[in-house]
Design an enzyme around this catalytic site. Structure first.
Site, PDB file in Angstrom:
ATOM      1  N   GLY A 174       0.830  -1.203   0.000  1.00  0.00           N
ATOM      2  CA  GLY A 174       0.000   0.000   0.000  1.00  0.00           C
ATOM      3  C   GLY A 174       0.857   1.244   0.000  1.00  0.00           C
ATOM      4  O   GLY A 174       2.015   1.225  -0.426  1.00  0.00           O
TER       5      GLY A 174
ATOM      6  N   PRO B 108       3.022   4.583   1.310  1.00  0.00           N
ATOM      7  CA  PRO B 108       4.022   4.832   2.354  1.00  0.00           C
ATOM      8  C   PRO B 108       3.377   5.366   3.647  1.00  0.00           C
ATOM      9  O   PRO B 108       3.818   5.007   4.745  1.00  0.00           O
ATOM     10  CB  PRO B 108       4.940   5.883   1.715  1.00  0.00           C
ATOM     11  CG  PRO B 108       4.813   5.636   0.239  1.00  0.00           C
ATOM     12  CD  PRO B 108       3.386   5.213   0.030  1.00  0.00           C
TER      13      PRO B 108
ATOM     14  N   VAL C  25       0.379   4.720   5.039  1.00  0.00           N
ATOM     15  CA  VAL C  25      -0.179   3.626   5.851  1.00  0.00           C
ATOM     16  C   VAL C  25       0.939   2.650   6.225  1.00  0.00           C
ATOM     17  O   VAL C  25       0.917   2.051   7.305  1.00  0.00           O
ATOM     18  CB  VAL C  25      -1.362   2.931   5.128  1.00  0.00           C
ATOM     19  CG1 VAL C  25      -1.913   1.792   5.979  1.00  0.00           C
ATOM     20  CG2 VAL C  25      -2.482   3.935   4.843  1.00  0.00           C
ATOM     21  N   GLY C  26       1.950   2.537   5.367  1.00  0.00           N
ATOM     22  CA  GLY C  26       3.112   1.701   5.695  1.00  0.00           C
ATOM     23  C   GLY C  26       3.730   2.116   7.024  1.00  0.00           C
ATOM     24  O   GLY C  26       4.156   1.265   7.820  1.00  0.00           O
TER      25      GLY C  26
ATOM     26  N   CYS D  95       1.769   0.562  -9.156  1.00  0.00           N
ATOM     27  CA  CYS D  95       2.839   1.044  -8.272  1.00  0.00           C
ATOM     28  C   CYS D  95       4.145   1.257  -9.023  1.00  0.00           C
ATOM     29  O   CYS D  95       4.921   2.133  -8.676  1.00  0.00           O
ATOM     30  CB  CYS D  95       3.057   0.071  -7.125  1.00  0.00           C
ATOM     31  SG  CYS D  95       3.409  -1.603  -7.676  1.00  0.00           S
TER      32      CYS D  95
ATOM     33  N   GLU E 253       5.594  -3.311   1.021  1.00  0.00           N
ATOM     34  CA  GLU E 253       5.663  -3.080  -0.429  1.00  0.00           C
ATOM     35  C   GLU E 253       4.914  -1.779  -0.679  1.00  0.00           C
ATOM     36  O   GLU E 253       3.690  -1.756  -0.731  1.00  0.00           O
ATOM     37  CB  GLU E 253       4.994  -4.249  -1.170  1.00  0.00           C
ATOM     38  CG  GLU E 253       5.707  -5.576  -1.009  1.00  0.00           C
ATOM     39  CD  GLU E 253       6.932  -5.702  -1.918  1.00  0.00           C
ATOM     40  OE1 GLU E 253       6.983  -5.023  -2.958  1.00  0.00           O
ATOM     41  OE2 GLU E 253       7.842  -6.470  -1.586  1.00  0.00           O
TER      42      GLU E 253
HETATM   43  P1  NAD Z   1      -3.461   2.281   1.212  1.00  0.00           P
HETATM   44  O1  NAD Z   1      -2.177   2.385   1.940  1.00  0.00           O
HETATM   45  O2  NAD Z   1      -4.444   3.366   1.328  1.00  0.00           O
HETATM   46  O3  NAD Z   1      -4.245   0.945   1.661  1.00  0.00           O
HETATM   47  C1  NAD Z   1      -3.650  -0.340   1.703  1.00  0.00           C
HETATM   48  C2  NAD Z   1      -4.396  -1.206   2.708  1.00  0.00           C
HETATM   49  O4  NAD Z   1      -4.278  -0.671   4.018  1.00  0.00           O
HETATM   50  C3  NAD Z   1      -5.887  -1.324   2.431  1.00  0.00           C
HETATM   51  O5  NAD Z   1      -6.284  -2.644   2.682  1.00  0.00           O
HETATM   52  C4  NAD Z   1      -6.498  -0.355   3.440  1.00  0.00           C
HETATM   53  O6  NAD Z   1      -7.808  -0.695   3.805  1.00  0.00           O
HETATM   54  C5  NAD Z   1      -5.554  -0.478   4.616  1.00  0.00           C
HETATM   55  N1  NAD Z   1      -5.532   0.711   5.472  1.00  0.00           N
HETATM   56  C6  NAD Z   1      -5.725   2.006   5.099  1.00  0.00           C
HETATM   57  N2  NAD Z   1      -5.614   2.830   6.176  1.00  0.00           N
HETATM   58  C7  NAD Z   1      -5.334   2.045   7.246  1.00  0.00           C
HETATM   59  C8  NAD Z   1      -5.114   2.307   8.626  1.00  0.00           C
HETATM   60  N3  NAD Z   1      -5.157   3.535   9.124  1.00  0.00           N
HETATM   61  N4  NAD Z   1      -4.855   1.248   9.425  1.00  0.00           N
HETATM   62  C9  NAD Z   1      -4.789  -0.005   8.933  1.00  0.00           C
HETATM   63  N5  NAD Z   1      -5.013  -0.302   7.634  1.00  0.00           N
HETATM   64  C10 NAD Z   1      -5.275   0.698   6.795  1.00  0.00           C
HETATM   65  O7  NAD Z   1      -3.031   1.998  -0.307  1.00  0.00           O
HETATM   66  P2  NAD Z   1      -3.980   1.922  -1.583  1.00  0.00           P
HETATM   67  O8  NAD Z   1      -4.544   3.266  -1.879  1.00  0.00           O
HETATM   68  O9  NAD Z   1      -4.896   0.769  -1.450  1.00  0.00           O
HETATM   69  O10 NAD Z   1      -2.898   1.541  -2.714  1.00  0.00           O
HETATM   70  C11 NAD Z   1      -2.148   2.479  -3.413  1.00  0.00           C
HETATM   71  C12 NAD Z   1      -0.744   2.574  -2.891  1.00  0.00           C
HETATM   72  O11 NAD Z   1      -0.152   1.293  -2.831  1.00  0.00           O
HETATM   73  C13 NAD Z   1       0.172   3.384  -3.786  1.00  0.00           C
HETATM   74  O12 NAD Z   1       1.063   4.148  -3.019  1.00  0.00           O
HETATM   75  C14 NAD Z   1       0.923   2.321  -4.567  1.00  0.00           C
HETATM   76  O13 NAD Z   1       2.143   2.756  -5.111  1.00  0.00           O
HETATM   77  C15 NAD Z   1       1.098   1.291  -3.517  1.00  0.00           C
HETATM   78  N6  NAD Z   1       1.295  -0.018  -4.126  1.00  0.00           N
HETATM   79  C16 NAD Z   1       2.491  -0.642  -3.953  1.00  0.00           C
HETATM   80  C17 NAD Z   1       2.696  -1.866  -4.571  1.00  0.00           C
HETATM   81  C18 NAD Z   1       3.986  -2.610  -4.427  1.00  0.00           C
HETATM   82  O14 NAD Z   1       4.010  -3.774  -4.812  1.00  0.00           O
HETATM   83  N7  NAD Z   1       5.051  -2.028  -3.910  1.00  0.00           N
HETATM   84  C19 NAD Z   1       1.686  -2.427  -5.338  1.00  0.00           C
HETATM   85  C20 NAD Z   1       0.492  -1.748  -5.473  1.00  0.00           C
HETATM   86  C21 NAD Z   1       0.292  -0.555  -4.853  1.00  0.00           C
END
Ligand code: NAD
Length: 481
Positions: free
Chosen positions: A205, A207, A209-210, A261, A227
């Site tokens: 997801g 950075p 939320v990471g 991504c 990731e």
């Molecule tokens: P996101 O970080 O918003 O959400 C990812 C997950 O985390 C979802 O399941 C979401 O419900 C959960 N989440 C959101 N907020 C949370 C919180 N406060 N506490 C716990 N869980 C929470 O990401 P997104 O919008 O779904 O995806 C897009 C991002 O992901 C972009 O930055 C993209 O570059 C990245 N991405 C990376 C890869 C990779 O392989 N490196 C692949 C695809 C997407």
């Protein structure tokens, strides 16, 4: 969520779901302990069940992703099913070799021992996935999790509800929930799961939320694979094969409407070929998608109105600050449509140059010298990918040496994801750890150091620390240093 925004505070969770989370987590404890003894044949049989379930729901997957993202079916087959099925074939062929204990030679101070590295499952794992490639980014990490003998609780993205539903069905068909379970729902579900003391958290997801995930993992000292995303730059130097460069970059940018991504985020083009590059991009986009791209069936839509509005905002901000729209520029919020758009003359402080674009807007930036591009790249957070187009190998070598990124393609874009003999992952801001192929095994297992004593030499160093011990120590120092 917005690629740069601060994540919203998760809402509270309903009691029934909270109870299910707790019940499954507790049930997985006993199963995780049992799975330590599972044989490779048993794990491969589980992967075969997963494969069968994926194939049984192939049409459902394509339909679900289309419902979530209006994505052309070809793109779903190519970018989700192909990597998943080829990964499964890889595990079938190589798991035994990857899992085998590895003997290591004794060192001089440890003469008289045998030693080896033995993999063991991490235990209870959590897999959290995003919405943009909901199938492969959920089941992709599940493959090594199962191959290594872990249990998994999976949290899919609320922004891809149809895909989440089909994922839940696939997992239910292949596994008992005491081994693998899917939880659909929003950030509140994610937050509740993050409270639990998992052994390993695999998160894909943003950075932002990471950071929340890593902080939660720190509370239990869980290991993590993150990731993440970010702004992946492309460089086209003056020697590049411009036709191939433009075609490939345009395709990778428009795949899933730029919501990828590892999509090219922005392109640095050598000033000597800038005009030619712009012209080629224009011609290519018009040939593929027509004068009005809104009518094409070959372009996905933006996942929801909020993200379409975010992209419209980036475009408007760039325009206000003096950027030129070189092609496209249309946005239809109601239909979640954003046209493939080329932008030039973008000031560095424009928002589009600060946050991950995650849509089909492509800034083209003219540059004069390699040093200038390297400096701009190093001034930004480390990216998930960096792409170099050049016919001169020395140029690519220099750029790789002077920058940092999760992965790099030379004269190609995005193909590193499909190459499962390469680790896939970011570095710092774009991620921590990697997976795919053998790197998936590394992510989901612990390398346990095992030493077996054959001859007991350690006694030579027991007290009293008199002349005999000091003589032995001096000899050991001499031989081994
Ligand atoms: P996101 O970080 O918003 O959400 C990812 C997950 O985390 C979802 O399941 C979401 O419900 C959960 N989440 C959101 N907020 C949370 C919180 N406060 N506490 C716990 N869980 C929470 O990401 P997104 O919008 O779904 O995806 C897009 C991002 O992901 C972009 O930055 C993209 O570059 C990245 N991405 C990376 C890869 C990779 O392989 N490196 C692949 C695809 C997407």
């Amino acid at each position: 969520m917005s690629q740069s925004a601060v994540p919203a505070e998760p809402a509270t969770l309903d009691a029934v779901l909270a109870a299910r989370i707790r019940r499954v987590f507790d049930a997985q404890r006993a199963v995780a302990l049992r799975l330590r003894e599972s044989t490779l044949a048993e794990r491969l049989a589980k992967l075969a069940r997963l494969r069968a379930a994926i194939l049984a729901h192939r049409a459902g997957i394509i339909e679900a992703v289309s419902a979530d993202l209006s994505r052309p079916p070809v793109e779903t087959e190519l970018a989700e099913l192909l990597p998943l099925l080829s990964d499964l074939a890889d595990y079938r062929g190589h798991l035994a070799r990857w899992w085998r204990p590895r003997r290591v030679r004794p060192t001089i101070p440890t003469l008289g021992t045998r030693a080896w590295i033995q993999r063991e499952p991490r235990g209870r794992t959590l897999i959290q996935s995003p919405w943009n490639y909901p199938i492969v980014l959920t089941l992709g990490p599940l493959i090594p999790a199962v191959a290594c003998g872990n249990t998994a609780m999976i949290k899919t993205s609320e922004l891809a509800p149809h895909s989440s539903r089909v994922l839940a069905t696939i997992v239910r068909d292949a596994f008992d929930e005491s081994e693998v379970a899917v939880f659909e729902g929003d950030a509140a579900v994610g937050a509740a799961l993050l409270e639990l003391p998992f052994d390993h958290i695999f998160f894909t997801g943003s950075p932002a939320v990471g950071q929340i995930v890593m902080a939660a993992a720190a509370r239990h000292l869980a290991s993590v694979t993150l990731e993440l995303g970010g702004k992946s730059p492309v460089i086209i130097d003056a020697s590049a094969d411009l036709d191939r460069a433009v075609d490939t970059i345009a395709w990778a940018k428009c795949l899933n409407a730029g919501q990828t991504c590892i999509a090219p985020d922005h392109v640095y083009v050598h000033a000597a070929v800038y005009e030619q590059v712009v012209e080629r991009f224009r011609r290519r986009l018009t040939r593929w998608y027509g004068e009005d791209a809104a009518g094409t069936p070959d372009l996905a839509r933006i996942v929801n109105e909020r993200h379409a509005r975010r992209l419209a905002g980036l475009l408007a901000d760039a325009r206000t600050r003096g950027a030129a729209v070189l092609h496209g520029g249309d946005v239809d919020l109601e239909r979640r449509f954003v046209a493939p758009t080329l932008l030039g003359e973008i000031p560095e402080d424009a928002h589009i140059m600060q946050e991950e674009i995650f849509g089909p807007l492509l800034p083209l930036i003219a540059y004069q010298s390699e040093e200038e591009v390297i400096e701009r790249i190093n001034a930004a957070p480390k990216s998930l990918a960096l792409y170099i187009w050049s016919r001169e190998r020395q140029v690519a070598r220099r750029i790789i040496q002077h920058t940092s990124a999760g992965g790099t393609c030379i004269n190609q874009v995005a193909l590193q994801f499909l190459h499962h003999n390469l680790p896939f992952g970011g570095v710092n801001h774009s991620g921590i750890g990697s997976y795919h192929g053998e790197w998936g095994i590394r992510a989901f297992s612990h390398e346990r150091a095992v030493l077996e004593a054959k001859v007991q030499l350690a006694g030579a160093f027991f007290p009293p620390y008199g002349a005999r011990v000091r003589r032995m120590l001096a000899l050991l120092m001499k031989w081994s240093t």
